[in-house]
Design a protein around this motif. Structure first.
Motif, PDB file in Angstrom:
ATOM      1  N   ASP A 149      41.306  30.346  33.277  1.00 40.51           N
ATOM      2  CA  ASP A 149      40.299  30.956  34.149  1.00 40.51           C
ATOM      3  C   ASP A 149      40.929  31.877  35.195  1.00 40.51           C
ATOM      4  O   ASP A 149      40.390  32.947  35.501  1.00 40.51           O
ATOM      5  N   ALA A 150      42.070  31.465  35.750  1.00 39.85           N
ATOM      6  CA  ALA A 150      42.721  32.291  36.767  1.00 39.85           C
ATOM      7  C   ALA A 150      43.203  33.602  36.170  1.00 39.85           C
ATOM      8  O   ALA A 150      43.062  34.664  36.784  1.00 39.85           O
ATOM      9  N   LEU A 151      43.776  33.537  34.986  1.00 39.91           N
ATOM     10  CA  LEU A 151      44.262  34.751  34.332  1.00 39.91           C
ATOM     11  C   LEU A 151      43.097  35.688  34.025  1.00 39.91           C
ATOM     12  O   LEU A 151      43.174  36.901  34.265  1.00 39.91           O
ATOM     13  N   ASP A 152      42.024  35.144  33.527  1.00 37.17           N
ATOM     14  CA  ASP A 152      40.835  35.940  33.236  1.00 37.17           C
ATOM     15  C   ASP A 152      40.288  36.581  34.513  1.00 37.17           C
ATOM     16  O   ASP A 152      39.899  37.760  34.525  1.00 37.17           O
ATOM     17  N   ARG A 153      40.295  35.838  35.607  1.00 38.41           N
ATOM     18  CA  ARG A 153      39.750  36.343  36.871  1.00 38.41           C
ATOM     19  C   ARG A 153      40.569  37.535  37.384  1.00 38.41           C
ATOM     20  O   ARG A 153      40.008  38.544  37.826  1.00 38.41           O
ATOM     21  N   ALA A 154      41.889  37.424  37.305  1.00 37.18           N
ATOM     22  CA  ALA A 154      42.735  38.508  37.814  1.00 37.18           C
ATOM     23  C   ALA A 154      42.612  39.757  36.948  1.00 37.18           C
ATOM     24  O   ALA A 154      42.573  40.883  37.470  1.00 37.18           O
ATOM     25  N   ARG A 160      37.215  45.653  37.067  1.00 35.15           N
ATOM     26  CA  ARG A 160      36.156  45.967  38.033  1.00 35.15           C
ATOM     27  C   ARG A 160      36.529  47.221  38.814  1.00 35.15           C
ATOM     28  O   ARG A 160      35.686  48.093  39.037  1.00 35.15           O
ATOM     29  N   GLN A 161      37.783  47.306  39.224  1.00 36.18           N
ATOM     30  CA  GLN A 161      38.232  48.463  39.992  1.00 36.18           C
ATOM     31  C   GLN A 161      38.418  49.694  39.111  1.00 36.18           C
ATOM     32  O   GLN A 161      38.119  50.808  39.530  1.00 36.18           O
ATOM     33  N   ARG A 224      47.863  41.752  43.008  1.00 36.17           N
ATOM     34  CA  ARG A 224      47.149  41.427  44.245  1.00 36.17           C
ATOM     35  C   ARG A 224      46.048  40.397  43.994  1.00 36.17           C
ATOM     36  O   ARG A 224      45.838  39.477  44.796  1.00 36.17           O
ATOM     37  N   ALA A 225      45.346  40.545  42.865  1.00 34.76           N
ATOM     38  CA  ALA A 225      44.301  39.587  42.527  1.00 34.76           C
ATOM     39  C   ALA A 225      44.890  38.206  42.249  1.00 34.76           C
ATOM     40  O   ALA A 225      44.303  37.185  42.621  1.00 34.76           O
ATOM     41  N   PRO A 384      42.826  40.686  57.905  1.00 32.87           N
ATOM     42  CA  PRO A 384      41.557  41.382  57.657  1.00 32.87           C
ATOM     43  C   PRO A 384      41.657  42.895  57.766  1.00 32.87           C
ATOM     44  O   PRO A 384      41.074  43.624  56.986  1.00 32.87           O
ATOM     45  N   ARG A 385      42.408  43.394  58.739  1.00 31.97           N
ATOM     46  CA  ARG A 385      42.484  44.847  58.910  1.00 31.97           C
ATOM     47  C   ARG A 385      43.109  45.509  57.685  1.00 31.97           C
ATOM     48  O   ARG A 385      42.722  46.605  57.297  1.00 31.97           O
ATOM     49  N   ALA A 386      44.099  44.830  57.063  1.00 36.39           N
ATOM     50  CA  ALA A 386      44.717  45.400  55.869  1.00 36.39           C
ATOM     51  C   ALA A 386      43.753  45.340  54.699  1.00 36.39           C
ATOM     52  O   ALA A 386      43.691  46.252  53.878  1.00 36.39           O
ATOM     53  N   ALA A 387      42.982  44.259  54.643  1.00 40.53           N
ATOM     54  CA  ALA A 387      42.027  44.138  53.548  1.00 40.53           C
ATOM     55  C   ALA A 387      41.004  45.257  53.599  1.00 40.53           C
ATOM     56  O   ALA A 387      40.577  45.797  52.581  1.00 40.53           O
ATOM     57  N   GLU A 388      40.589  45.651  54.820  1.00 41.94           N
ATOM     58  CA  GLU A 388      39.628  46.732  54.962  1.00 41.94           C
ATOM     59  C   GLU A 388      40.273  48.087  54.703  1.00 41.94           C
ATOM     60  O   GLU A 388      39.728  48.945  54.028  1.00 41.94           O
ATOM     61  N   ALA A 389      41.480  48.263  55.246  1.00 39.94           N
ATOM     62  CA  ALA A 389      42.137  49.566  55.122  1.00 39.94           C
ATOM     63  C   ALA A 389      42.501  49.890  53.691  1.00 39.94           C
ATOM     64  O   ALA A 389      42.531  51.045  53.292  1.00 39.94           O
ATOM     65  N   SER A 390      42.753  48.848  52.900  1.00 43.36           N
ATOM     66  CA  SER A 390      43.213  49.085  51.532  1.00 43.36           C
ATOM     67  C   SER A 390      42.117  48.786  50.516  1.00 43.36           C
ATOM     68  O   SER A 390      42.389  48.286  49.445  1.00 43.36           O
ATOM     69  N   ARG A 391      40.876  49.082  50.882  1.00 43.91           N
ATOM     70  CA  ARG A 391      39.787  48.884  49.924  1.00 43.91           C
ATOM     71  C   ARG A 391      40.129  49.607  48.633  1.00 43.91           C
ATOM     72  O   ARG A 391      40.410  50.799  48.640  1.00 43.91           O
ATOM     73  N   PRO A 392      40.143  48.866  47.497  1.00 44.16           N
ATOM     74  CA  PRO A 392      40.530  49.507  46.241  1.00 44.16           C
ATOM     75  C   PRO A 392      39.664  50.719  45.916  1.00 44.16           C
ATOM     76  O   PRO A 392      38.453  50.714  46.113  1.00 44.16           O
ATOM     77  N   VAL A 393      40.290  51.792  45.496  1.00 44.97           N
ATOM     78  CA  VAL A 393      39.567  52.997  45.115  1.00 44.97           C
ATOM     79  C   VAL A 393      38.944  52.800  43.748  1.00 44.97           C
ATOM     80  O   VAL A 393      39.636  52.457  42.789  1.00 44.97           O
ATOM     81  N   ARG A 394      37.642  52.962  43.658  1.00 47.26           N
ATOM     82  CA  ARG A 394      36.968  52.812  42.382  1.00 47.26           C
ATOM     83  C   ARG A 394      37.332  53.942  41.442  1.00 47.26           C
ATOM     84  O   ARG A 394      37.618  55.059  41.864  1.00 47.26           O
ATOM     85  N   HIS A 395      37.301  53.649  40.169  1.00 49.95           N
ATOM     86  CA  HIS A 395      37.678  54.626  39.147  1.00 49.95           C
ATOM     87  C   HIS A 395      36.809  55.879  39.235  1.00 49.95           C
ATOM     88  O   HIS A 395      37.266  56.999  39.032  1.00 49.95           O
ATOM     89  N   GLU A 396      35.539  55.676  39.601  1.00 48.01           N
ATOM     90  CA  GLU A 396      34.638  56.818  39.664  1.00 48.01           C
ATOM     91  C   GLU A 396      35.030  57.757  40.807  1.00 48.01           C
ATOM     92  O   GLU A 396      34.743  58.956  40.759  1.00 48.01           O
ATOM     93  N   GLU A 397      35.663  57.207  41.865  1.00 51.34           N
ATOM     94  CA  GLU A 397      36.018  58.017  43.023  1.00 51.34           C
ATOM     95  C   GLU A 397      37.290  58.826  42.781  1.00 51.34           C
ATOM     96  O   GLU A 397      37.378  59.976  43.150  1.00 51.34           O
TER      97      GLU A 397
END
Length: 404
Positions: A149-154, A160-161, A224-225, A384-397
């Motif tokens: 399950d962990a491998l599938d989740r990562a 997703r990204q 990271r996941a 938290p500040r790093a989590a916000e600053a490094s929001r993964p860039v979506r493929h569409e972007e």
């Protein structure tokens, strides 16, 4: 009564000749190390397979500080800071467990027994087929439910990204019942996974990751996941690849102090989560905690041995070799045999190296001691500040830029 017990447990679980043995080892190494072209079916051996098998055979799973990482027990984990694992079997009597062992052993759920280099797997779960990964050796892709399950989740987080991401190649996890899996020291208890990096379009299994072919964005998203969304005990990545990933993570705004806690490369902080080990530029080695499976094994171990469901797991003394020592001298010192030490360490010859850590089998007149209770440390999350600053860039972007 049996059906009620099954429901309780399920609810809580979310003497061949030497030459023949050598031939089997060679076959396993070839199967585990073949090249697989994207979209291909069964792997086929070749020159690249032989080269990869040779490289993997000499993988020692020792980090650059000389500390062994193949024992599955991390003495640096502070029990007070972690979470004690719990199993649904804790609410059952021995008589109830024995009844299930006799009538419906699968209802007890997966169990990861003992250390990852001296353990077993009971009621293992095979990694399923998927359009997101390729199983290089399906016969040795068995793990705990938590590992699968962990491998599938990562992997799912990467997709997703970055929708439409290519497949990863999953190598060995464990044999169906765990135990020794050539050519590894570990991979015995359903918690170790060998998996490829995300590389370019010409990606093959066991291909070396370099600055020219490493897909930094997808590989970092995957790593990271693993760190933030799963209970991972350690990750082995060659320092040359760590450098590429850490530089990329800094570039996209990850917190430097957090990265120093995560990566061994470029950090002086002790016991990083991602460690260097030779032989890991062509694949990632992941070791997961499996709290339920490990704690279930602690609870049921004496009964599993009693009924012959598993053999008693080995107990080892860890010895750091000194200059001038030989296997013979170690065997005499610890009251064991040269052959037993060779088997315990996957050695093909009697040569040993100073400053290397070796497992020495502990002689015992009775059953081996049961596995130890597991404590899962807190996940190493970024501020938290790093989590916000490094929001993964979506493929569409913005599509991933191969090579950073």
């Amino acid at each position: 009564m049996l059906s009620v017990l099954c429901a309780l447990v399920l609810a809580g679980c979310a003497g061949s000749a030497p030459e023949a043995a050598r031939s089997k080892d060679r076959l396993l190494r070839a199967t585990a190390s073949v090249s697989v072209e994207p979209g291909a079916g069964a792997p086929a051996p070749g020159a690249a397979a032989e080269e990869a098998a040779d490289a993997h055979e000499h993988e020692d799973e020792v980090d650059e500080d000389g500390a062994e990482v193949g024992d599955g027990l991390d003495p640096t984990v502070d029990p007070a800071a972690g979470t004690r694992a719990h199993s649904p079997l804790a609410a059952m009597t021995e008589a109830q467990i024995e009844e299930l062992l006799a009538k419906d052993p699968a209802a007890l759920g997966p169990m990861s027994v003992g250390a990852t280099n001296a353990g077993a797997l009971f009621n293992g779960v095979r990694m399923p087929e998927s359009d997101r990964w390729e199983l290089v050796d399906p016969g040795h892709a068995w793990g705990t439910r938590e590992t699968v399950d962990a491998l599938d989740r990562a992997i799912a987080e990467v997709h997703r990204q970055f929708p439409g991401s290519p497949k990863l190649y999953i190598g060995h996890i464990s044999a169906r019942d765990g135990g020794r899996l050539s050519p590894h020291k570990s991979h015995q208890a359903g918690r170790d996974v060998d998996i490829s990096y995300f590389l370019d379009a010409r990606h093959r299994w066991y291909q070396r990751a370099t600055a020219a072919n490493l897909d930094r964005e997808r590989t970092w998203a995957f790593v990271r996941a693993l760190i933030t969304e799963t209970d991972v005990e350690l990750i082995l990545i060659d320092s040359s690849v760590q450098r590429l990933l850490k530089e990329h993570a800094l570039k996209i705004g990850e917190d430097r102090d957090w990265l120093d806690e995560v990566f061994q490369y470029g950090s002086r902080k002790p016991r990083a989560l991602i460690r260097h080990a030779r032989g890991h530029a062509n694949h990632i080695h992941i070791r997961f905690y499996s709290p339920v499976a490990q704690e279930s094994a602690v609870r049921a171990y004496p009964l599993l041995v009693k009924r012959g469901a598993i053999k008693p797991t080995a107990q080892y003394v860890r010895h750091t070799a000194k200059k001038g020592q030989t296997l013979g001298s170690l065997a005499r010192q610890y009251g064991t045999t040269v052959e037993a030490i060779k088997r315990a360490n996957g050695l093909r010859s009697t040569a040993i190296q100073a400053k290397r850590v070796y497992n020495i089998p502990r002689p015992s007149s009775g059953p081996a001691a049961p596995p130890k209770h597991v404590v899962v440390p807190p996940r190493r999350l970024p501020p938290p500040r790093a989590a916000e600053a490094s929001r993964p860039v979506r493929h569409e972007e913005a599509g991933p830029s191969l090579g950073g």
